[in-house]
Design an enzyme around this catalytic site. Structure first.
Site, PDB file in Angstrom:
ATOM      1  N   GLU A  34       0.870  -1.168   0.000  1.00 37.29           N
ATOM      2  CA  GLU A  34       0.000   0.000   0.000  1.00 37.29           C
ATOM      3  C   GLU A  34       0.913   1.225   0.000  1.00 37.29           C
ATOM      4  OE1 GLU A  34      -2.807   0.262   3.231  1.00 37.29           O
ATOM      5  OE2 GLU A  34      -3.525   2.221   2.527  1.00 37.29           O
ATOM      6  N   ARG A 259       5.029 -12.579   9.954  1.00 35.15           N
ATOM      7  CA  ARG A 259       5.773 -11.377   9.595  1.00 35.15           C
ATOM      8  C   ARG A 259       7.067 -11.283  10.400  1.00 35.15           C
ATOM      9  NH1 ARG A 259       3.469  -6.031   9.447  1.00 35.15           N
ATOM     10  NH2 ARG A 259       1.673  -6.885   8.389  1.00 35.15           N
ATOM     11  N   LYS A 269       3.966   1.007   9.837  1.00 40.35           N
ATOM     12  CA  LYS A 269       4.116   2.233   9.062  1.00 40.35           C
ATOM     13  C   LYS A 269       3.531   3.427   9.804  1.00 40.35           C
ATOM     14  CE  LYS A 269       2.822   0.221   5.070  1.00 40.35           C
ATOM     15  NZ  LYS A 269       2.449   0.070   3.650  1.00 40.35           N
TER      16      LYS A 269
HETATM   17  P1  ATP Z   1      -0.113  -1.643   7.139  1.00 41.43           P
HETATM   18  O1  ATP Z   1       0.292  -1.749   8.573  1.00 41.43           O
HETATM   19  O2  ATP Z   1      -0.251  -0.259   6.633  1.00 41.43           O
HETATM   20  O3  ATP Z   1      -1.145  -2.628   6.651  1.00 41.43           O
HETATM   21  P2  ATP Z   1       1.809  -3.367   5.985  1.00 41.43           P
HETATM   22  O4  ATP Z   1       3.122  -3.344   6.674  1.00 41.43           O
HETATM   23  O5  ATP Z   1       0.954  -4.540   6.024  1.00 41.43           O
HETATM   24  O6  ATP Z   1       1.147  -2.074   6.436  1.00 41.43           O
HETATM   25  P3  ATP Z   1       1.609  -3.342   3.117  1.00 41.43           P
HETATM   26  O7  ATP Z   1       2.006  -2.238   2.233  1.00 41.43           O
HETATM   27  O8  ATP Z   1       0.203  -3.751   3.133  1.00 41.43           O
HETATM   28  O9  ATP Z   1       2.073  -2.904   4.535  1.00 41.43           O
HETATM   29  O10 ATP Z   1       2.573  -4.564   2.917  1.00 41.43           O
HETATM   30  C1  ATP Z   1       2.867  -5.123   1.668  1.00 41.43           C
HETATM   31  C2  ATP Z   1       3.224  -6.574   1.866  1.00 41.43           C
HETATM   32  O11 ATP Z   1       4.338  -6.700   2.737  1.00 41.43           O
HETATM   33  C3  ATP Z   1       2.093  -7.352   2.468  1.00 41.43           C
HETATM   34  O12 ATP Z   1       1.932  -8.545   1.720  1.00 41.43           O
HETATM   35  C4  ATP Z   1       2.540  -7.637   3.856  1.00 41.43           C
HETATM   36  O13 ATP Z   1       2.028  -8.854   4.297  1.00 41.43           O
HETATM   37  C5  ATP Z   1       4.059  -7.640   3.737  1.00 41.43           C
HETATM   38  N1  ATP Z   1       4.663  -7.238   4.997  1.00 41.43           N
HETATM   39  C6  ATP Z   1       4.417  -6.109   5.675  1.00 41.43           C
HETATM   40  N2  ATP Z   1       5.109  -6.075   6.815  1.00 41.43           N
HETATM   41  C7  ATP Z   1       5.837  -7.215   6.872  1.00 41.43           C
HETATM   42  C8  ATP Z   1       6.756  -7.780   7.820  1.00 41.43           C
HETATM   43  N3  ATP Z   1       7.065  -7.153   8.942  1.00 41.43           N
HETATM   44  N4  ATP Z   1       7.299  -8.983   7.533  1.00 41.43           N
HETATM   45  C9  ATP Z   1       6.998  -9.618   6.396  1.00 41.43           C
HETATM   46  N5  ATP Z   1       6.140  -9.151   5.473  1.00 41.43           N
HETATM   47  C10 ATP Z   1       5.561  -7.967   5.701  1.00 41.43           C
END
Ligand code: ATP
Ligand code: MG
Length: 556
Positions: A34, A259, A269
């Site tokens: 996002e 994650r 974020k």
């Molecule tokens: P938000 O908290 O805004 O939802 P997010 O960290 O999930 O943020 P996205 O932009 O939706 O952010 O993430 C893109 C991809 O990265 C998603 O598929 C998410 O699952 C993955 N992702 C995000 N944070 C992590 C993390 N800490 N470890 C592994 N994968 C991650």
């Protein structure tokens, strides 16, 4: 990335199984950020898994912006994300997509669900809706608007699209099961009204799809086979599957992994944005941030980050990784590659009394003992040098092998010198160390004498001034996420700025982002072009001491 056979994991196993059973003919994955912030080290893990799976099985990985929430998203973030994915070493080729590319198709499919009696327009407010939703232990209640006729729903939904209703006054919901044990299936919202300008579609839309409605259908449109995501979506999988089954369209397989969490930092974020907005860091690319832009500016290499992601691997269990492992990875990589240089961070004048005033020698210094091809360079040596303040002590503590009155030390690549005295300032502080040198010890040959210490130096009249920024963890506790307000556990010593450092002349004009080992100190990276008007600035990536190796040794 090495070509060594990779240890298996459940994602790889699932992909192999799907290829063997011919559920899918090839592998198509996607990375769906996002654009509401910069990518961080957690995203790097997701990117490695998504692009890694495609690469391993000869498929492709799409970059798809999940741009369904115009209020929080921006082009700045879109650009930064593309730059960072490329920098990490991955390429989506022509497969750049946006959820917003599919807004029209998603709308048509929503109309289809309404016609099937599987979706309805609801007038409940957000508060009422959460009241009706029930809890984990109690079923929800059906909305009084749930049984509107298809014709009425079609009319209302169309009017929603055309902006006839206020933000928040109506939603489109899937008609599934208000008593489902899975709250995600209790008539989830598909569309909300938001009269906001979207960075790509402008004011064309005032209704925006929810993540769950946009995501699976976007995967399907793109022919994704494996939709790899983090564990918090596990409970959304039944909904992901439900939409695809109702529409009877290509059905990707969603697979979840845990994650990545890293000690001494935060990865949300929202929290990172707070640090930026409140000026607690200098920006998203502050070298203390866990963002890829921050790590790059700190001196991390893409190779080190990919290596870290490999070592962390893929798990189903939530875990916290020690930031020392990340540092270990970059140290290993830079040890192999970084050119060695001499830099004095806290200078102390050293005068060699028996060295001729005007004489300058060009001494040979090894660029990288780990890599013979890196060759040697010339370093100027003269009567007045700078050494590190720490390398002189009077009186010397026990087992101190550096310089002190009467003691001998080797100057790296140069001569053995013997301290004959000091000059002190008004406050009694040492302002200058006096020495004599042994001309026969050129190249550091101690000629049979016991000279235990070797210190680095620069020639005072040749050295180049520089600023050096020493970084430490942004937070002083391992799990800042566990405290109410992360601002209360910021590490007050996370940045120390040293001005008046002196570096050897070969570093004059060093390019931004170039990386060096400063002998005996650590790895350093030239700061970006923004700081160049202020002169040469180096960011410390990591020190030389490997705390991870220690942790490992203690475990063994
Ligand atoms: P938000 O908290 O805004 O939802 P997010 O960290 O999930 O943020 P996205 O932009 O939706 O952010 O993430 C893109 C991809 O990265 C998603 O598929 C998410 O699952 C993955 N992702 C995000 N944070 C992590 C993390 N800490 N470890 C592994 N994968 C991650
Ligand atoms: Mg997310």
């Amino acid at each position: 990335m090495s070509d060594a056979p990779k240890p298996s994991n459940f994602i790889r196993d699932a992909v192999i199984e799907d290829l063997q059973t011919r559920r899918f003919k090839g592998v198509v994955t996607r990375f769906p950020p996002e654009p509401n912030g910069y990518l961080h080290i957690g995203h790097a893990q997701a990117i490695s898994i998504d692009f890694g799976a495609a690469r391993e099985f000869g498929g492709r990985c799409h970059l798809r912006f999940d741009d369904t929430n115009p209020a929080k998203e921006s082009q700045e973030y879109v650009d930064a994300i593309m730059r960072d994915v490329r920098w990490l070493g991955f390429d989506w080729g022509e497969h750049l997509y946006h959820a917003s590319d599919y807004f029209e198709q998603l709308y048509e499919w929503a109309v289809q669900l309404i016609k099937m009696g599987k979706a309805y327009v609801d007038d409940l407010t957000a508060d009422q809706m959460s009241e009706y939703r029930g809890t984990l232990t109690e079923p929800g209640r059906e909305s009084p608007y749930r049984n509107r006729s298809v014709a009425e729903n079609l009319g209302l939904f169309e009017r929603m699209r055309h902006g006839e209703f206020e933000d928040g006054s109506k939603t489109l919901r899937a008609k599934i099961d208000m008593s489902s044990g899975n709250i995600n299936l209790r008539d989830p919202v598909m569309y909300r009204i938001r009269k906001a300008t979207h960075q790509r579609t402008g004011d064309t839309w005032c209704i925006y799809p929810m993540y769950d409605w946009a995501h699976g259908q976007s995967d399907s449109i793109e022919g994704v086979t494996h939709s790899i995501c983090t564990l918090e979506y596990e409970d959304h999988r039944p909904l992901y599957d439900w939409y695809l089954e109702q529409l009877a369209i290509h059905h990707p397989r969603q697979i979840e992994f845990a994650r990545l969490n890293l000690s001494h930092t935060v990865m949300s974020k929202r929290k990172l944005l707070t640090l930026v907005e409140e000026g607690l860091v200098s920006g998203w690319d502050d070298p203390r941030m866990p963002t890829l832009a921050g790590l790059r500016r700190r001196g991390y290499t893409p190779e080190a980050i990919r290596d870290f992601c490999e070592r962390v691997g893929v798990t189903k269990a939530a875990n916290l990784r020690d930031i020392a492992l990340l540092e270990h990875c970059v140290r290993e990589d830079l040890n192999r590659r970084a050119l060695r240089r001499m830099a004095v961070l806290r200078p102390l004048r050293l005068v060699i009394e028996n060295y001729p005033e005007e004489r300058v020698e060009e001494l040979d210094a090894v660029n990288n003992p780990e890599d013979a091809r890196a060759g040697t360079r010339k370093v100027p040596f003269s009567r007045v040098l700078y050494i590190e303040q720490d390398d002189f002590r009077d009186p010397p503590p026990p087992k101190y092998f550096r310089l002190s009155p009467g003691a001998e030390v080797r100057l790296r690549y140069a001569y053995v010198v013997k301290c004959t005295g000091v000059v002190k300032g008004l406050g009694g502080e040492v302002t200058e160390v006096r020495c004599t040198y042994d001309p026969a010890s050129r190249g550091g040959d101690s000629r049979g004498r016991k000279v235990k210490g070797t210190i680095h130096w620069v020639s005072a009249s040749h050295a180049v001034p520089a600023e050096v920024r020493l970084y430490d963890n942004l937070f002083s506790v391992p799990k800042p996420d566990e405290v109410e307000d992360v601002k209360t556990v910021l590490n007050p010593r996370s940045l120390e700025t040293l001005t008046g450092c002196r570096v050897e002349p070969s570093l004059a004009g060093a390019a931004p982002e170039s990386r060096y080992q400063f002998e005996r100190q650590g790895y350093f990276c030239v700061d970006g072009p923004d700081s160049l008007p202020a002169g040469l600035v180096f960011n410390r990536t990591v020190g030389l001491r490997d705390t991870w190796a220690k942790i490992e040794a203690a475990r063994a």
